[in-house]
Motif scaffolding. Structure first.
Motif, PDB file in Angstrom:
ATOM      1  N   GLN A  24       0.842  -1.189   0.000  1.00 39.44           N
ATOM      2  CA  GLN A  24       0.000   0.000   0.000  1.00 39.44           C
ATOM      3  C   GLN A  24       0.880   1.243   0.000  1.00 39.44           C
ATOM      4  O   GLN A  24       1.917   1.280   0.670  1.00 39.44           O
ATOM      5  CB  GLN A  24      -0.896  -0.005   1.235  1.00 39.44           C
ATOM      6  CG  GLN A  24      -1.886   1.121   1.246  1.00 39.44           C
ATOM      7  CD  GLN A  24      -2.866   0.997   2.395  1.00 39.44           C
ATOM      8  OE1 GLN A  24      -2.904   0.000   3.096  1.00 39.44           O
ATOM      9  NE2 GLN A  24      -3.667   2.020   2.594  1.00 39.44           N
ATOM     10  N   GLY A  25       0.482   2.232  -0.785  1.00 38.87           N
ATOM     11  CA  GLY A  25       1.231   3.476  -0.854  1.00 38.87           C
ATOM     12  C   GLY A  25       2.286   3.513  -1.935  1.00 38.87           C
ATOM     13  O   GLY A  25       3.001   4.499  -2.073  1.00 38.87           O
ATOM     14  N   VAL A  26       2.404   2.433  -2.711  1.00 35.52           N
ATOM     15  CA  VAL A  26       3.356   2.389  -3.826  1.00 35.52           C
ATOM     16  C   VAL A  26       2.558   2.119  -5.101  1.00 35.52           C
ATOM     17  O   VAL A  26       1.672   1.272  -5.128  1.00 35.52           O
ATOM     18  CB  VAL A  26       4.437   1.301  -3.619  1.00 35.52           C
ATOM     19  CG1 VAL A  26       5.375   1.242  -4.821  1.00 35.52           C
ATOM     20  CG2 VAL A  26       5.214   1.561  -2.340  1.00 35.52           C
ATOM     21  N   ALA A  27       2.878   2.871  -6.157  1.00 38.39           N
ATOM     22  CA  ALA A  27       2.202   2.707  -7.449  1.00 38.39           C
ATOM     23  C   ALA A  27       3.249   2.464  -8.532  1.00 38.39           C
ATOM     24  O   ALA A  27       4.451   2.439  -8.259  1.00 38.39           O
ATOM     25  CB  ALA A  27       1.383   3.949  -7.773  1.00 38.39           C
ATOM     26  N   TYR A  28       2.785   2.275  -9.756  1.00 40.61           N
ATOM     27  CA  TYR A  28       3.683   2.034 -10.889  1.00 40.61           C
ATOM     28  C   TYR A  28       3.185   2.813 -12.093  1.00 40.61           C
ATOM     29  O   TYR A  28       2.031   3.212 -12.183  1.00 40.61           O
ATOM     30  CB  TYR A  28       3.736   0.540 -11.238  1.00 40.61           C
ATOM     31  CG  TYR A  28       2.532   0.107 -12.034  1.00 40.61           C
ATOM     32  CD1 TYR A  28       2.555   0.107 -13.426  1.00 40.61           C
ATOM     33  CD2 TYR A  28       1.353  -0.250 -11.404  1.00 40.61           C
ATOM     34  CE1 TYR A  28       1.437  -0.246 -14.164  1.00 40.61           C
ATOM     35  CE2 TYR A  28       0.237  -0.607 -12.129  1.00 40.61           C
ATOM     36  CZ  TYR A  28       0.286  -0.605 -13.506  1.00 40.61           C
ATOM     37  OH  TYR A  28      -0.814  -0.938 -14.228  1.00 40.61           O
ATOM     38  N   LYS A  57      11.663  -7.631  -9.707  1.00 39.84           N
ATOM     39  CA  LYS A  57      11.190  -6.410  -9.056  1.00 39.84           C
ATOM     40  C   LYS A  57      12.260  -5.902  -8.112  1.00 39.84           C
ATOM     41  O   LYS A  57      12.793  -6.646  -7.296  1.00 39.84           O
ATOM     42  CB  LYS A  57       9.902  -6.661  -8.284  1.00 39.84           C
ATOM     43  CG  LYS A  57       9.318  -5.387  -7.661  1.00 39.84           C
ATOM     44  CD  LYS A  57       7.960  -5.628  -7.054  1.00 39.84           C
ATOM     45  CE  LYS A  57       8.021  -6.147  -5.667  1.00 39.84           C
ATOM     46  NZ  LYS A  57       8.444  -5.235  -4.642  1.00 39.84           N
ATOM     47  N   GLY A  58      12.595  -4.628  -8.268  1.00 36.98           N
ATOM     48  CA  GLY A  58      13.538  -3.970  -7.373  1.00 36.98           C
ATOM     49  C   GLY A  58      12.835  -2.872  -6.602  1.00 36.98           C
ATOM     50  O   GLY A  58      11.612  -2.830  -6.524  1.00 36.98           O
ATOM     51  N   ARG A  59      13.609  -1.941  -6.051  1.00 37.64           N
ATOM     52  CA  ARG A  59      13.021  -0.846  -5.282  1.00 37.64           C
ATOM     53  C   ARG A  59      12.411   0.228  -6.176  1.00 37.64           C
ATOM     54  O   ARG A  59      11.435   0.862  -5.798  1.00 37.64           O
ATOM     55  CB  ARG A  59      14.071  -0.216  -4.370  1.00 37.64           C
ATOM     56  CG  ARG A  59      14.466  -1.111  -3.209  1.00 37.64           C
ATOM     57  CD  ARG A  59      15.445  -0.438  -2.263  1.00 37.64           C
ATOM     58  NE  ARG A  59      16.697  -0.122  -2.954  1.00 37.64           N
ATOM     59  CZ  ARG A  59      17.248   1.099  -2.995  1.00 37.64           C
ATOM     60  NH1 ARG A  59      16.690   2.095  -2.366  1.00 37.64           N
ATOM     61  NH2 ARG A  59      18.376   1.304  -3.651  1.00 37.64           N
ATOM     62  N   GLN A  60      12.978   0.448  -7.364  1.00 37.28           N
ATOM     63  CA  GLN A  60      12.510   1.537  -8.217  1.00 37.28           C
ATOM     64  C   GLN A  60      11.935   1.088  -9.553  1.00 37.28           C
ATOM     65  O   GLN A  60      11.243   1.861 -10.207  1.00 37.28           O
ATOM     66  CB  GLN A  60      13.651   2.519  -8.479  1.00 37.28           C
ATOM     67  CG  GLN A  60      14.122   3.212  -7.215  1.00 37.28           C
ATOM     68  CD  GLN A  60      15.230   4.212  -7.500  1.00 37.28           C
ATOM     69  OE1 GLN A  60      16.024   4.022  -8.410  1.00 37.28           O
ATOM     70  NE2 GLN A  60      15.269   5.273  -6.720  1.00 37.28           N
ATOM     71  N   PHE A  86       6.932   4.038  -7.557  1.00 37.58           N
ATOM     72  CA  PHE A  86       7.058   5.309  -6.847  1.00 37.58           C
ATOM     73  C   PHE A  86       6.042   5.377  -5.707  1.00 37.58           C
ATOM     74  O   PHE A  86       4.974   4.779  -5.791  1.00 37.58           O
ATOM     75  CB  PHE A  86       6.870   6.495  -7.812  1.00 37.58           C
ATOM     76  CG  PHE A  86       5.552   6.483  -8.539  1.00 37.58           C
ATOM     77  CD1 PHE A  86       4.469   7.163  -8.018  1.00 37.58           C
ATOM     78  CD2 PHE A  86       5.408   5.797  -9.731  1.00 37.58           C
ATOM     79  CE1 PHE A  86       3.243   7.153  -8.686  1.00 37.58           C
ATOM     80  CE2 PHE A  86       4.197   5.786 -10.406  1.00 37.58           C
ATOM     81  CZ  PHE A  86       3.111   6.470  -9.874  1.00 37.58           C
ATOM     82  N   PRO A  87       6.392   6.117  -4.655  1.00 35.85           N
ATOM     83  CA  PRO A  87       5.461   6.268  -3.537  1.00 35.85           C
ATOM     84  C   PRO A  87       4.330   7.212  -3.908  1.00 35.85           C
ATOM     85  O   PRO A  87       4.522   8.168  -4.650  1.00 35.85           O
ATOM     86  CB  PRO A  87       6.317   6.864  -2.417  1.00 35.85           C
ATOM     87  CG  PRO A  87       7.448   7.528  -3.120  1.00 35.85           C
ATOM     88  CD  PRO A  87       7.667   6.763  -4.403  1.00 35.85           C
ATOM     89  N   VAL A  88       3.143   6.910  -3.387  1.00 36.02           N
ATOM     90  CA  VAL A  88       1.983   7.763  -3.589  1.00 36.02           C
ATOM     91  C   VAL A  88       1.806   8.597  -2.331  1.00 36.02           C
ATOM     92  O   VAL A  88       1.714   8.043  -1.231  1.00 36.02           O
ATOM     93  CB  VAL A  88       0.717   6.924  -3.843  1.00 36.02           C
ATOM     94  CG1 VAL A  88      -0.500   7.810  -3.983  1.00 36.02           C
ATOM     95  CG2 VAL A  88       0.899   6.048  -5.064  1.00 36.02           C
ATOM     96  N   PRO A  89       1.788   9.934  -2.454  1.00 34.36           N
ATOM     97  CA  PRO A  89       1.621  10.752  -1.262  1.00 34.36           C
ATOM     98  C   PRO A  89       0.250  10.511  -0.625  1.00 34.36           C
ATOM     99  O   PRO A  89      -0.715  10.266  -1.332  1.00 34.36           O
ATOM    100  CB  PRO A  89       1.739  12.190  -1.774  1.00 34.36           C
ATOM    101  CG  PRO A  89       1.793  12.133  -3.245  1.00 34.36           C
ATOM    102  CD  PRO A  89       1.910  10.705  -3.666  1.00 34.36           C
ATOM    103  N   PRO A  90       0.185  10.552   0.699  1.00 33.59           N
ATOM    104  CA  PRO A  90      -1.114  10.357   1.356  1.00 33.59           C
ATOM    105  C   PRO A  90      -2.098  11.441   0.936  1.00 33.59           C
ATOM    106  O   PRO A  90      -1.706  12.587   0.674  1.00 33.59           O
ATOM    107  CB  PRO A  90      -0.801  10.449   2.856  1.00 33.59           C
ATOM    108  CG  PRO A  90       0.635  10.802   2.983  1.00 33.59           C
ATOM    109  CD  PRO A  90       1.258  10.813   1.623  1.00 33.59           C
TER     110      PRO A  90
END
Length: 93
Positions: A24-28, A57-60, A86-90
């Protein structure tokens, strides 16, 4: 049928495979898509399925592949896709 329709199916299958591995909180988003059409698809082909799998799959980034197959599992098209993670801002709601 136009190949763009099948490229869209392959891109969606590859992307959904990547999304299914993310917390949760990570998108592509797709960085690239390489498609190989192996057989023509017509109305007589019948139902086709798009199958996506994550290759790495890696970190980025993540690498995924997808296939379009018919009811007899004959391969009609294959794609590879690189995705940026990438992280999705809350939300501020």
């Amino acid at each position: 049928m136009h190949g763009g329709i099948f490229a869209t199916l392959l891109d969606s299958a590859a992307g959904c495979a990547v999304q299914s591995t993310l917390p949760q909180g990570v998108a592509y988003t797709s960085l690239d898509l390489t498609v190989k059409f192996l057989r023509r698809i017509t109305l007589d082909t019948g139902t086709v399925r798009a199958i996506g799998t994550v290759v790495s799959k890696g970190r980025q980034t993540a690498l995924a592949q997808a296939q379009l197959v018919d009811g007899s599992d004959r391969l009609f098209a294959h794609a590879t896709s690189s995705c940026m993670l990438f992280p999705v801002p809350p939300s501020q709601g």
